[in-house]
Design an enzyme around this catalytic site. Structure first.
Site, PDB file in Angstrom:
ATOM      1  N   CYS A 111      19.541 -10.080 139.295  1.00 54.00           N
ATOM      2  CA  CYS A 111      20.170 -10.702 140.465  1.00 54.00           C
ATOM      3  C   CYS A 111      19.611 -12.064 140.842  1.00 54.00           C
ATOM      4  O   CYS A 111      20.322 -13.066 140.785  1.00 54.00           O
ATOM      5  CB  CYS A 111      20.053  -9.754 141.653  1.00 54.00           C
ATOM      6  SG  CYS A 111      20.937  -8.219 141.404  1.00 54.00           S
TER       7      CYS A 111
HETATM    8  N1  LIG Z   1      20.793  -3.840 139.135  1.00 55.74           N
HETATM    9  C1  LIG Z   1      20.832  -4.191 140.396  1.00 55.74           C
HETATM   10  O1  LIG Z   1      19.860  -4.033 141.083  1.00 55.74           O
HETATM   11  C2  LIG Z   1      22.083  -4.775 141.018  1.00 55.74           C
HETATM   12  C3  LIG Z   1      22.142  -4.848 142.416  1.00 55.74           C
HETATM   13  C4  LIG Z   1      23.273  -5.352 143.004  1.00 55.74           C
HETATM   14  C5  LIG Z   1      24.325  -5.813 142.216  1.00 55.74           C
HETATM   15  N2  LIG Z   1      24.231  -5.768 140.859  1.00 55.74           N
HETATM   16  C6  LIG Z   1      25.384  -6.240 140.093  1.00 55.74           C
HETATM   17  O2  LIG Z   1      26.103  -5.113 139.604  1.00 55.74           O
HETATM   18  C7  LIG Z   1      26.680  -5.390 138.328  1.00 55.74           C
HETATM   19  C8  LIG Z   1      26.201  -4.372 137.310  1.00 55.74           C
HETATM   20  O3  LIG Z   1      24.796  -4.493 137.193  1.00 55.74           O
HETATM   21  P1  LIG Z   1      23.894  -3.347 136.584  1.00 55.74           P
HETATM   22  O4  LIG Z   1      22.500  -3.690 136.991  1.00 55.74           O
HETATM   23  O5  LIG Z   1      24.433  -2.012 136.914  1.00 55.74           O
HETATM   24  O6  LIG Z   1      24.079  -3.620 135.024  1.00 55.74           O
HETATM   25  P2  LIG Z   1      23.544  -2.717 133.800  1.00 55.74           P
HETATM   26  O7  LIG Z   1      23.311  -3.665 132.690  1.00 55.74           O
HETATM   27  O8  LIG Z   1      22.430  -1.841 134.264  1.00 55.74           O
HETATM   28  O9  LIG Z   1      24.753  -1.774 133.452  1.00 55.74           O
HETATM   29  C9  LIG Z   1      25.985  -2.235 133.044  1.00 55.74           C
HETATM   30  C10 LIG Z   1      26.611  -1.169 132.169  1.00 55.74           C
HETATM   31  O10 LIG Z   1      27.941  -1.566 131.927  1.00 55.74           O
HETATM   32  C11 LIG Z   1      28.261  -1.243 130.590  1.00 55.74           C
HETATM   33  N3  LIG Z   1      29.391  -2.069 130.221  1.00 55.74           N
HETATM   34  C12 LIG Z   1      29.438  -3.392 129.941  1.00 55.74           C
HETATM   35  N4  LIG Z   1      30.702  -3.777 129.739  1.00 55.74           N
HETATM   36  C13 LIG Z   1      31.471  -2.688 129.900  1.00 55.74           C
HETATM   37  C14 LIG Z   1      32.854  -2.453 129.825  1.00 55.74           C
HETATM   38  N5  LIG Z   1      33.708  -3.426 129.562  1.00 55.74           N
HETATM   39  N6  LIG Z   1      33.294  -1.192 130.004  1.00 55.74           N
HETATM   40  C15 LIG Z   1      32.448  -0.191 130.283  1.00 55.74           C
HETATM   41  N7  LIG Z   1      31.120  -0.353 130.383  1.00 55.74           N
HETATM   42  C16 LIG Z   1      30.647  -1.596 130.206  1.00 55.74           C
HETATM   43  C17 LIG Z   1      26.995  -1.497 129.816  1.00 55.74           C
HETATM   44  O11 LIG Z   1      26.982  -0.772 128.596  1.00 55.74           O
HETATM   45  C18 LIG Z   1      25.940  -1.003 130.805  1.00 55.74           C
HETATM   46  O12 LIG Z   1      25.616   0.350 130.610  1.00 55.74           O
HETATM   47  C19 LIG Z   1      26.296  -6.830 138.021  1.00 55.74           C
HETATM   48  O13 LIG Z   1      27.306  -7.680 138.462  1.00 55.74           O
HETATM   49  C20 LIG Z   1      25.045  -7.039 138.853  1.00 55.74           C
HETATM   50  O14 LIG Z   1      24.817  -8.396 139.170  1.00 55.74           O
HETATM   51  C21 LIG Z   1      23.144  -5.226 140.243  1.00 55.74           C
END
Ligand SMILES: NC(=O)c1ccc[n+]([C@@H]2O[C@H](COP(=O)([O-])OP(=O)(O)OC[C@H]3O[C@@H](n4cnc5c(N)ncnc54)[C@H](O)[C@@H]3O)[C@@H](O)[C@H]2O)c1
Length: 401
Positions: free
Chosen positions: A257
């Site tokens: 983030c």
């Molecule tokens: N991790 C955090 O603390 C956090 C907090 C707030 C917001 N976010 C936001 O949330 C979103 C997701 O982040 P995250 O940390 O969960 O990511 P992550 O990398 O932990 O998980 C993403 C998952 O999505 C899967 N993926 C990718 N493309 C895909 C598709 N087309 N279809 C199905 N699955 C798919 C990947 O294999 C992975 O398992 C991002 O935009 C991030 O900025 C994250």
């Protein structure tokens, strides 16, 4: 009601776990390995216990899948896929686009589509909706909403239930459906006037953190040349009961983030002709910290680290998580290796990373603490090398920032 969550990472699995207490949830992910692991009841993230996942699988309220056709029939679809930066440090919406394609091609009933992925204002209205419509096989009246995720992995005082959640739909019906969905497992829901406000609020929250971290990182450098202890100053300033918030200096910011989201905001600003010099400089300053740390350590060793055995303690981007995304430790290690140092690292939570494994906390010439997990004792760090540089402010008796 059938709910599908696209992406089973930190955000998607967390939502799936909370929602599956009330709904039948399908967790869709492209990673077969992850899906198999989840279906065996093994969680890969902090904050979601494997036991809870196993219980939900057993009761039939949760299952993971790689089959995109399983999304059909979902009344609610949550998008929780990565929104990283490209190699040119520009917003990369390719994962969102792929998710839109999956929805467009496979969801054959009208659904409420909620985006939780972080992106710039206008993403829901001008990118997600048109992309899904472009891929859809027929004219379906989906509803669209945004509810940006605020989860802080590893945190125990604030979780999905007690962290207030922003939301807004492209229509009043979408807003209402979103409120109904989250109200099952979130205590406080705050509707804002448009999806763009919610999208911008999420980016501003993380930009606020980024610039304040940059400020304290700059101040740590100033305090050093002035011969003042930065932590003592911060603690003194924090006695003011209003108008001050304490941020801590570090070897840089990491995670998915803080190093990424402000660039989405800066990019959106510049696209519309507004300069974002402050945000850009904050990002640069945080990136420069890893070099600053290595230069400080080199200066304490006669200006050269050539041939020195350096142990980096903590390669996760923050304490008590195993997440190495955008970690500052990667930059510290790179600068150390460029300086001719022989580098190993210790982080039992991470275990293996970039083809290397965690080494024991012992027998180095120099130790640099980038992240200190609570399981790692300060005394053990101090015993691991005759010189310890602490970038975390938690190892008393070391050289600090
Ligand atoms: N991790 C955090 O603390 C956090 C907090 C707030 C917001 N976010 C936001 O949330 C979103 C997701 O982040 P995250 O940390 O969960 O990511 P992550 O990398 O932990 O998980 C993403 C998952 O999505 C899967 N993926 C990718 N493309 C895909 C598709 N087309 N279809 C199905 N699955 C798919 C990947 O294999 C992975 O398992 C991002 O935009 C991030 O900025 C994250």
């Amino acid at each position: 009601m059938k709910v599908s969550v696209i992406g089973q990472g930190y955000v998607g699995l967390t939502i799936a776990a909370y929602a599956s207490e009330h709904f039948e949830v399908t967790g869709f992910d492209l990673s077969e390995k992850l899906v198999n692991q989840l279906n065996q009841g093994i969680s890969h993230i902090e904050g979601i216990e494997s036991a809870l996942l196993a219980e939900r699988i057993k009761s039939g309220s949760y299952r993971a899948t790689v089959k995109d056709s399983d999304l059909d029939g979902s009344e609610i679809i949550v998008i929780a896929v990565p929104t990283p930066l490209t190699s040119n440090r520009e917003p990369d919406l390719s994962f969102i686009e792929q998710a839109c394609k999956t929805i467009g091609l496979n969801v054959l009933n009208p659904a409420l589509i909620i985006n939780e992925s972080t992106s710039f204002p206008g993403t829901l209205r001008n990118f997600i909706k048109p992309k899904i419509e472009e891929y859809a096989k027929s004219d379906l009246e989906h509803k669209y909403a945004i509810s940006p995720e605020r989860v802080d992995p590893g945190r125990t005082d604030f979780n999905q239930k007690n962290t207030p959640r922003l939301y807004s739909g492209l229509s009043p019906e979408a807003s209402e459906g979103t409120r109904e969905f989250y109200s099952k497992f979130c205590d406080a829901l705050i509707q804002v006037s448009s999806p763009e406000v919610a999208e911008a609020a999420k980016l501003f929250e993380n930009t606020f953190r980024q610039v304040n971290i940059a400020l304290v990182n700059e101040f740590a450098q100033i305090a050093h040349v002035l011969g003042i202890n930065v932590y003592e100053v911060l603690n003194a300033a924090a006695t003011k009961p209003y108008g001050f918030m304490k941020f801590l200096p570090s070897a840089g910011v990491g995670g998915h983030c803080i190093p990424v989201d402000p660039t989405y905001l800066a990019n959106a600003a510049e696209t519309h002709g507004a300069p974002a010099t402050f945000i850009r400089r904050a990002n640069e300053l945080n990136l420069e910290m890893s070099k600053y740390v290595v230069d400080r350590v080199a200066a304490d060793h006669g200006g050269s680290l050539k041939g020195k055995n350096v142990l980096v303690v903590g390669v996760a981007y923050k304490a008590d998580v195993a997440d190495v995304r955008e970690t500052a430790a990667a930059h510290v290690i790179l600068h150390l290796r460029n300086s001719g140092a022989v580098v190993s690292w210790h982080d039992e939570l991470v275990g293996t990373w970039n083809g290397e494994s965690s080494t024991p906390l012992a027998s180095a010439d120099i130790c640099i603490v980038v992240t200190k997990h609570s399981s790692v004792k300060a005394e053990s760090i101090l015993k691991s090398a005759p010189y310890v540089f602490d970038g975390t402010g938690t190892v008393t008796g070391s050289v600090n920032l």
